[in-house]
Design a protein around this motif. Sequence first.
Motif, PDB file in Angstrom:
ATOM      1  N   GLU A 186       8.945  10.064   5.667  1.00 50.92           N
ATOM      2  CA  GLU A 186       8.011   8.825   5.794  1.00 50.92           C
ATOM      3  C   GLU A 186       8.950   7.635   6.120  1.00 50.92           C
ATOM      4  O   GLU A 186       9.985   7.308   5.718  1.00 50.92           O
ATOM      5  N   THR A 187       8.352   6.761   6.818  1.00 52.15           N
ATOM      6  CA  THR A 187       8.852   5.796   7.473  1.00 52.15           C
ATOM      7  C   THR A 187       7.713   4.908   7.862  1.00 52.15           C
ATOM      8  O   THR A 187       6.593   5.140   7.362  1.00 52.15           O
ATOM      9  N   VAL A 188       8.141   3.701   8.559  1.00 49.91           N
ATOM     10  CA  VAL A 188       6.931   2.734   8.909  1.00 49.91           C
ATOM     11  C   VAL A 188       7.244   2.394  10.248  1.00 49.91           C
ATOM     12  O   VAL A 188       8.302   1.988  10.910  1.00 49.91           O
ATOM     13  N   ILE A 189       6.011   1.833  10.774  1.00 53.99           N
ATOM     14  CA  ILE A 189       6.162   1.400  12.251  1.00 53.99           C
ATOM     15  C   ILE A 189       5.273  -0.038  12.153  1.00 53.99           C
ATOM     16  O   ILE A 189       4.422  -0.174  11.144  1.00 53.99           O
ATOM     17  N   ALA A 190       6.242  -1.055  12.542  1.00 57.34           N
ATOM     18  CA  ALA A 190       5.661  -2.448  12.174  1.00 57.34           C
ATOM     19  C   ALA A 190       6.009  -3.350  13.466  1.00 57.34           C
ATOM     20  O   ALA A 190       6.843  -3.160  14.170  1.00 57.34           O
TER      21      ALA A 190
END
Length: 514
Positions: free
Chosen positions: A423-427
């Motif tokens: 789990e990570t994030v794109i922003a």
Amino acid sequence: MTPASSRRRDLPAIVASIAATVLGAGLGELAAAIVAPTASPFAVIGGGMIDLAPAWAKDLAIDLFGTGDKAALLVGIAVLLLVVAGAAGVLERRKAPWGRVALVAVGVVGAIVSFTRADAGTLSPVPSLIAGAAAALVAGVLIARLRRGRASAASGDDDGVTRRGVLALSGVAVLAGVMATAGSFALSGGARAVSAVRAALRLPSPATTTTVPAAADLGIDGLAPVVTPSADFYRIDTALIVPQVDPATWALRVHGLVEQEVVLRWDDLIALPQKETVATLVCVSNEVGGSLIGTARWLGVPIRDILARAKPTAEADMVLSRSVDGFTASSPLEALTDDRDALLAIGMNGEPLPIEHGFPVRLVVPGLYGYVSATKWVSELEVTRFDRAEGYWTSRGWSERGPVKLQSRIDVPRSGAQVAAGETVIAGVAWQTHVGVSGVEVQVDDGPWQKATLATAISADTWVQWSLPWNAASGSHVIRCRAVSATGETQTSDTAAPAPDGATGWDQRTVSVA
């Protein structure tokens, strides 16, 4: 004489001529600091080169060097000058006095160019003429000494002693040139004085303010902050020497197709009701995914209020704003008179404008690229028509109106980043100032487009942050993003360079997941 021996004899002359040119350049800079601060020989030549540069050259310089384009230009000028000096040394040794003539000619060219600058004064040619004359005089003396040494050697004397003496004198000349240049910085009292005035200045309180919602910033590491610190705000302009304008001497003239000419001075401007707003500015040279964009809290007077005093005539459709250094921008009249917060700005992020960002007064116009709106050190607003006048960059092939295009950018993860699986994030951020953004979509590899979550927008005149959770699988992945405007337009995938009216296409990042 063989070509090799001729080249060996050229070398001391090249060194002597370069040393003389360094001395001349230093004396020219020192003279500029004393009699004409805006007529520094380097700045004059550099400014002339910027004026002559076509749009593609401007784009290339910004693409290669970003906000360091001016430093790169000055280094390039220095290198070119040294090459010319070396060639002049060879010419002087072989065909005197033509090497000296070449060095004087460089100074004369600088003097002529100085007269073309918007801030030219009677003494503007003096620094360049001093630089050229000093370089020619010292080069002539040193190279003549070399010739006498060779004549002595032909009669049996030691030519090496003369060469060593000339090289030693060349070193002294270089040192003197460096010291003269340092002295020019020490004598630049105007810059220190304006900095002191700015530091002591207290801005008036705004009559109206803009609130930045807490939910406007997602607080994600690596994501551009919703309000850009002034020290990190991009700087793109044509000023090699930043204008030093004392508010006590500043004035704004509004004229042209108006019923009443208006002249405002600093005290007049700060006595008017001030508006504080948050707005995003974008440079037209910003590539897709680029960093030539920033958002700040601006304080100033609505330009529409000033134009209302002047009462533009019915035929007017453009305002040509002019800087103290001669730069001009052609803004559509409606963009300065409609409901957007187009300001004569005096403050940035709670402080007086930084000097390099236009102190004491600049234009801030949401919805337009900077080249047609963001005039720094503004001194004049000429109400006119697009078919009668052109701005600085419009006359060089850029489009005349410059509305900001719909764009989005990926900040997290960075291109080429190593990302841990899971789990990570794109922003990132998205914008179309004065229109607004209603959504952002993200694609990983060639999968389906996924709707990202938008932060709370400050207004239609600012960018907005966005994010999307991502369960990253091992391997190499390509991430793309596209924005949807408040009017329902989807950001185009068509790729276009910045010239002549702004870049288009989707930002894309390649990341490795392990």
